[in-house]
Design an enzyme around this catalytic site. Structure first.
Site, PDB file in Angstrom:
ATOM      1  N   ALA A 188      95.813 111.547 -47.527  1.00  0.00           N
ATOM      2  CA  ALA A 188      97.063 111.014 -46.992  1.00  0.00           C
ATOM      3  C   ALA A 188      97.017 111.007 -45.463  1.00  0.00           C
ATOM      4  O   ALA A 188      97.427 110.046 -44.809  1.00  0.00           O
ATOM      5  CB  ALA A 188      98.240 111.841 -47.489  1.00  0.00           C
ATOM      6  N   TYR A 221      94.311 110.918 -43.664  1.00  0.00           N
ATOM      7  CA  TYR A 221      93.320 109.916 -43.275  1.00  0.00           C
ATOM      8  C   TYR A 221      93.940 108.517 -43.317  1.00  0.00           C
ATOM      9  O   TYR A 221      93.835 107.734 -42.372  1.00  0.00           O
ATOM     10  CB  TYR A 221      92.124 109.993 -44.222  1.00  0.00           C
ATOM     11  N   ASP A 222      94.640 108.249 -44.430  1.00  0.00           N
ATOM     12  CA  ASP A 222      95.260 106.938 -44.559  1.00  0.00           C
ATOM     13  C   ASP A 222      96.264 106.710 -43.435  1.00  0.00           C
ATOM     14  O   ASP A 222      96.356 105.620 -42.880  1.00  0.00           O
ATOM     15  CB  ASP A 222      95.952 106.811 -45.926  1.00  0.00           C
ATOM     16  N   SER A 251      86.179  98.295 -49.464  1.00  0.00           N
ATOM     17  CA  SER A 251      87.247  99.258 -49.587  1.00  0.00           C
ATOM     18  C   SER A 251      88.465  98.515 -50.139  1.00  0.00           C
ATOM     19  O   SER A 251      88.386  97.307 -50.370  1.00  0.00           O
ATOM     20  CB  SER A 251      87.515  99.805 -48.196  1.00  0.00           C
ATOM     21  N   GLU A 260      94.586  99.360 -63.359  1.00  0.00           N
ATOM     22  CA  GLU A 260      93.696 100.382 -63.923  1.00  0.00           C
ATOM     23  C   GLU A 260      93.684 101.594 -63.002  1.00  0.00           C
ATOM     24  O   GLU A 260      94.026 101.486 -61.814  1.00  0.00           O
ATOM     25  CB  GLU A 260      92.280  99.803 -64.039  1.00  0.00           C
ATOM     26  N   LYS A 294      92.697 104.407 -60.355  1.00  0.00           N
ATOM     27  CA  LYS A 294      91.759 104.533 -59.237  1.00  0.00           C
ATOM     28  C   LYS A 294      91.130 105.919 -59.368  1.00  0.00           C
ATOM     29  O   LYS A 294      91.798 106.936 -59.174  1.00  0.00           O
ATOM     30  CB  LYS A 294      92.486 104.402 -57.902  1.00  0.00           C
ATOM     31  N   ASP A 301      88.933 109.130 -58.595  1.00  0.00           N
ATOM     32  CA  ASP A 301      88.591 109.793 -57.340  1.00  0.00           C
ATOM     33  C   ASP A 301      87.196 110.394 -57.449  1.00  0.00           C
ATOM     34  O   ASP A 301      87.023 111.578 -57.676  1.00  0.00           O
ATOM     35  CB  ASP A 301      89.628 110.882 -57.045  1.00  0.00           C
ATOM     36  N   TYR A 312      83.810  99.280 -63.254  1.00  0.00           N
ATOM     37  CA  TYR A 312      85.040  98.528 -63.025  1.00  0.00           C
ATOM     38  C   TYR A 312      84.883  97.293 -62.145  1.00  0.00           C
ATOM     39  O   TYR A 312      85.843  96.591 -61.885  1.00  0.00           O
ATOM     40  CB  TYR A 312      86.127  99.434 -62.445  1.00  0.00           C
ATOM     41  N   LYS A 361      98.722 103.962 -54.325  1.00  0.00           N
ATOM     42  CA  LYS A 361      98.387 105.389 -54.334  1.00  0.00           C
ATOM     43  C   LYS A 361      99.524 106.229 -54.907  1.00  0.00           C
ATOM     44  O   LYS A 361     100.694 105.909 -54.738  1.00  0.00           O
ATOM     45  CB  LYS A 361      98.100 105.861 -52.899  1.00  0.00           C
ATOM     46  N   CYS A 395      85.474 147.191 -46.621  1.00  0.00           N
ATOM     47  CA  CYS A 395      85.906 146.776 -47.951  1.00  0.00           C
ATOM     48  C   CYS A 395      87.217 147.481 -48.303  1.00  0.00           C
ATOM     49  O   CYS A 395      87.301 148.712 -48.222  1.00  0.00           O
ATOM     50  CB  CYS A 395      84.824 147.134 -48.972  1.00  0.00           C
ATOM     51  N   CYS A 442      86.362 150.102 -51.385  1.00  0.00           N
ATOM     52  CA  CYS A 442      85.528 151.299 -51.279  1.00  0.00           C
ATOM     53  C   CYS A 442      85.334 151.767 -49.837  1.00  0.00           C
ATOM     54  O   CYS A 442      84.754 152.827 -49.608  1.00  0.00           O
ATOM     55  CB  CYS A 442      84.166 151.071 -51.928  1.00  0.00           C
ATOM     56  N   CYS A 469      81.143 143.073 -48.986  1.00  0.00           N
ATOM     57  CA  CYS A 469      81.122 144.533 -49.010  1.00  0.00           C
ATOM     58  C   CYS A 469      79.672 144.967 -49.237  1.00  0.00           C
ATOM     59  O   CYS A 469      78.987 144.456 -50.119  1.00  0.00           O
ATOM     60  CB  CYS A 469      82.000 145.017 -50.155  1.00  0.00           C
ATOM     61  N   CYS A 472      81.000 150.559 -54.922  1.00  0.00           N
ATOM     62  CA  CYS A 472      82.286 149.873 -54.780  1.00  0.00           C
ATOM     63  C   CYS A 472      82.854 149.614 -56.171  1.00  0.00           C
ATOM     64  O   CYS A 472      82.245 148.906 -56.975  1.00  0.00           O
ATOM     65  CB  CYS A 472      82.116 148.561 -54.027  1.00  0.00           C
TER      66      CYS A 472
HETATM   67  S1  IVH Z   1      87.535  98.111 -57.116  1.00  0.00           S
HETATM   68  C1  IVH Z   1      86.362  94.847 -54.623  1.00  0.00           C
HETATM   69  N1  IVH Z   1      88.457  99.746 -58.929  1.00  0.00           N
HETATM   70  O1  IVH Z   1      88.119 103.068 -54.494  1.00  0.00           O
HETATM   71  C2  IVH Z   1      87.025  96.098 -55.041  1.00  0.00           C
HETATM   72  N2  IVH Z   1      87.654 100.673 -56.892  1.00  0.00           N
HETATM   73  O2  IVH Z   1      89.122 102.305 -51.827  1.00  0.00           O
HETATM   74  C3  IVH Z   1      86.093  97.208 -55.127  1.00  0.00           C
HETATM   75  N3  IVH Z   1      87.736 103.125 -56.829  1.00  0.00           N
HETATM   76  O3  IVH Z   1      85.072 102.234 -53.045  1.00  0.00           O
HETATM   77  C4  IVH Z   1      86.665  98.414 -55.653  1.00  0.00           C
HETATM   78  N4  IVH Z   1      88.559 103.415 -58.836  1.00  0.00           N
HETATM   79  O4  IVH Z   1      85.093 103.997 -54.860  1.00  0.00           O
HETATM   80  C5  IVH Z   1      87.922  99.655 -57.706  1.00  0.00           C
HETATM   81  N5  IVH Z   1      89.249 101.101 -60.652  1.00  0.00           N
HETATM   82  C6  IVH Z   1      88.720 100.966 -59.431  1.00  0.00           C
HETATM   83  C7  IVH Z   1      88.434 102.103 -58.633  1.00  0.00           C
HETATM   84  C8  IVH Z   1      87.922 101.902 -57.364  1.00  0.00           C
HETATM   85  C9  IVH Z   1      88.124 104.020 -57.743  1.00  0.00           C
HETATM   86  C10 IVH Z   1      87.235 103.472 -55.489  1.00  0.00           C
HETATM   87  C11 IVH Z   1      85.912 102.889 -55.154  1.00  0.00           C
HETATM   88  C12 IVH Z   1      86.123 102.094 -53.908  1.00  0.00           C
HETATM   89  C13 IVH Z   1      87.372 102.702 -53.368  1.00  0.00           C
HETATM   90  C14 IVH Z   1      88.118 101.689 -52.551  1.00  0.00           C
END
Ligand code: IVH
Length: 738
Positions: free
Chosen positions: A45, A47-48, A93, A127, A129, A131, A239, A327, A432, A435, A456, A462
């Site tokens: 969060a 980072y984003d 990404s 679908e 995402k 991690d 995916y 997210k 410690c 002990c 320790c 101990c």
């Molecule tokens: S699609 C062109 N689908 O999220 C789109 N990515 O922030 C390419 N990730 O590098 C990615 N689940 O590591 C896609 N169901 C999913 C995913 C997914 C996890 C990751 C993936 C990607 C990163 C993008």
């Protein structure tokens, strides 16, 4: 925490330039920590938020966009050590949505883009995402030829050998109709169960600590030795795809279904949707299931379904326009740190635990939080770099807690504005708490750096280490003494009846005391039950009678283990870095306990232990160092002597008899084994002189396949390797199951 930032368009040019400079630096540092060191220092969060802020300022001040702007770059360049792979199609990404409105905006953008196309219906997929780490798998004529990490999106690392150990990744595509060349993309991840098991194995062997499944999966993929990757049981969901000579199908959804036909696992939670409402409904459904999936997900990905529309809508720097990641909100809450307790583990590590005012994070009440180690509390990481902006953690501090998907709560930041005036830096104990022995930080010989953990030095004097060592000694994977669980160990230890492992075998000489201790506990438990239920006890048999029987059983269980297998015995001693696999290697190499001790002592006495210790495949400097330390310590001599007066480990016999049908053969076990555990199967095969491999190759001689065997079975058949089932295996090795 900082005050609300000035809106991007209200900044002066000078402020904007300064902030862009800072953001570029912080994002680059975070990228290196995350992608290269697998050790993120800020939350996703956070980072984003950095990237969002950077993009906002760049939009308001397009003239000030820096040459090293983080926009459009993802990840960090590959680490040294693996060959580099240039992705034929970059690995992208995803843009992010944090609110339902962001999703509405995404779809609106699509409608506007295609507005001239009247009556066009844009469909989407939704679908989870996942991690984990993305990987790209290149198939040529249906054969897996190369696999790579994402790296910086353009150039990744060649980790083909490691990816081949993952059962979900077919070495050959099933079915037919696949394009001549296709790069299948998806996520490599580790389940919570696998993560917990690895942590437990590592703790038992006094090995490293693992922070979360994602980083552990990353580390597992970057192993030099594929058999280590294989032992981590990683998983893979397909995916997406990169370069391909033909579209798998006209739509995203059908393409992914094709992947399933070709032998990949695909998310069962993927659906096709037509409207914002349907997308959000799937988001809610996936969010509800999140905690029961058994692996980390951090949002839901929406993609345009029709591939022709995907192509028309196209890309912005580094991201497809036609997809977005919605997210999940970070599960965070703030509370006050009231106390820091130090726990001492089996290997003597002083582990600081923060006690919190109870707070609910993501539906779970959190009262404890790990503070990892001394440096972590002081605000620096293992390389001396500041974490949490360098803020240390003090008793009385208000802290923000986050429960990532991996369930273990972490402190993400300290609210310095709320720090009490009298809060003082925490003094990590140098002795410690159990002990009183000095607690020191060892030098890591490999890195030349101090270990972040303080230990320790009291070892078995101990109590904390002694009792943990005893619990480990009797545990299932070790001596496996039935009826002598952790609870009984604690009881007899606290009563002063056992101090070291040898005392377990002389416990029956103290029968009267043991009986008294057990009777007292039984009384106490009965009292507690009465208090809890309000029901009086029915006295069927006197507690004494029952204890008598229980004790007899316990003593005979103890006696039954007086001739343990050598590998179990070595493992049971709880020597640092000597887990069950290493113990088995040692047992196999030295054969008898006497020989093992002789070499161990010789190694300890040598100036250069590595020069004396025989070179064994799978045993490195860390283990040899740990053995030298163990045998160099006189106290351990006494413990071993006393123990060997009580038990006689069986010599490790490798029955490579001429008639052993499997001696010298390379065997692969696959599928569900119903009559033996995986580790039993491995041990049995090795005892009979076979080599056990994790994957099928031309070198494989025999595959033992249980129900549910998948790609390995297929490969074996393709390669013409002999395949037998479990019963045939037992028949072949001339043994009975169980
Ligand atoms: S699609 C062109 N689908 O999220 C789109 N990515 O922030 C390419 N990730 O590098 C990615 N689940 O590591 C896609 N169901 C999913 C995913 C997914 C996890 C990751 C993936 C990607 C990163 C993008």
């Amino acid at each position: 925490m900082t005050n609300a930032p000035i809106p991007a368009d209200k900044l002066t040019a000078e402020q904007a330039a300064a902030e862009l400079e800072r953001l570029a630096r912080e994002i680059a540092a975070a990228d290196v920590a995350y992608h290269q060191n697998d050790a993120p220092e800020i939350t996703d969060a956070e980072y984003d938020a950095l990237r969002v802020r950077n993009a906002e300022i760049e939009q308001a001040f397009p003239d000030l966009v820096r040459a090293d702007s983080p926009t459009g770059s993802v990840g960090a360049p590959p680490a040294e050590g693996f060959a580099k792979v240039r992705h034929a199609v970059p690995m992208l990404s995803l843009a992010k949505a944090y609110t339902d409105q962001d999703v509405v905006d995404f779809i609106e953008r699509g409608r506007r883009f295609f507005q001239r196309d009247e009556g066009l219906e844009i469909a989407f997929t939704a679908e989870p995402k996942i991690d984990g780490l993305s990987a790209s798998l290149r198939y040529e004529s249906g054969v897996f030829v190369q696999g790579a990490t994402r790296g910086d999106g353009t150039v990744g690392e060649d980790i083909t050998a490691n990816l081949k150990t993952i059962a979900d990744i077919p070495h050959r595509l099933k079915g037919s109709g696949w394009p001549e060349v296709i790069e299948i993309r998806g996520e490599v991840y580790m389940t919570y169960a696998e993560f917990a098991a690895l942590k437990a194995r590592s703790a038992a062997a006094g090995g490293q600590d693992y922070v979360n499944p994602r980083n552990t999966a990353a580390g597992s993929l970057r192993q030099k030795d594929p058999s280590v990757t294989a032992s981590r049981n990683l998983k893979f969901f397909a995916y997406a795809w990169g370069y391909t000579t033909a579209d798998p199908a006209p739509t995203q959804y059908d393409s992914v279904q094709k992947f399933a036909e070709w032998g990949f696992r695909v998310s069962p939670l993927m659906v096709r949707a037509k409207s914002v409402d349907e997308l959000i409904a799937q988001y809610k459904l996936i969010e509800e299931q999140r905690s029961s999936l058994g692996y980390d997900i951090d949002g839901v990905v929406y993609k345009v379904d029709q591939l022709d529309l995907q192509r028309r809508w196209g890309f912005v720097t580094g991201e497809p326009r036609w997809a977005i990641a919605h997210k999940f909100p970070a599960e965070q809450a703030s509370t006050v740190l009231r106390q820091i307790d130090i726990q001492v583990g089996r290997t003597g590590t002083l582990a600081p635990v923060g006690r919190l005012d109870p707070v609910t994070v993501g539906g779970v009440t959190v009262v404890n939080v790990t503070l990892h180690n001394e440096d972590y509390i002081a605000g620096i990481d293992s390389t001396g770099q500041p974490i949490r902006n360098g803020a240390d953690i003090r008793i009385g501090d208000t802290v923000v807690i986050q429960r990532a998907g991996d369930v273990i709560p972490q402190i993400v930041s300290v609210v310095l504005e709320k720090r009490p005036a009298d809060a003082v830096p925490y003094q990590f104990p140098h002795t410690c708490p159990v002990c009183g022995s000095p607690a020191t930080r060892e030098m890591n010989e490999k890195t030349g750096k101090e270990d972040s953990r303080r230990r320790c030095t009291g070892e078995l004097i101990c109590a904390a280490q002694a009792v943990e060592a005893l619990r480990h000694f009797v545990s299932r994977g070790a001596m496996d003494i039935e009826g002598m669980g952790a609870e009984n160990i604690d009881l007899f230890f606290n009563a002063g009846l056992i101090r070291t492992a040898a005392d377990i075998f002389t416990l029956k000489d103290k029968r009267a005391e043991a009986q008294r201790v057990l009777a007292e506990r039984r009384e106490e438990q009965a009292r507690q039950r009465e208090l809890a239920t309000g029901k009086a006890r029915k006295n069927v048999r006197s507690a004494e009678d029952r204890n008598f029987e229980g004790l007899d059983k316990l003593f005979s269980a103890i006696d039954a283990r007086r001739e343990p297998e050598l590998d179990r015995f070595i493992f049971a001693l709880g020597i640092r870095h000597v887990g069950d696999t290493t113990a088995a290697l040692l047992a196999r190499t030295f054969g008898t306990v006497e020989e093992w001790i002789r070499v161990g002592k010789e190694t300890a006495a040598a100036e250069d232990p590595l020069a004396v210790f025989p070179s064994i495949d799978g045993i490195g400097g860390t283990v040899v160092g740990a053995l030298a330390d163990f045998f160099g310590n006189e106290r351990n001599d006494d413990v071993l002597d006393a123990l060997l007066k009580q038990v006689t480990p069986k010599p490790y016999v490798v029955t490579v008899s001429a008639d052993s049908q499997v001696a010298g053969k390379t065997v692969v076990f696959t599928g569900t084994l119903e009559k033996m555990s995986r580790s039993e199967a491995k041990a049995m095969a090795e005892r009979l002189g076979a080599k056990v491999a994790g994957s099928v190759s031309a070198k494989t001689d025999l595959v033992v396949a249980g129900p549910g065997a998948g790609s390995k079975l297929k490969q074996a058949t393709d390669l013409g390797i002999e395949v037998i089932d479990e019963d045939q295996w037992f028949a072949r090795v001339g043994q009975q199951p169980g």
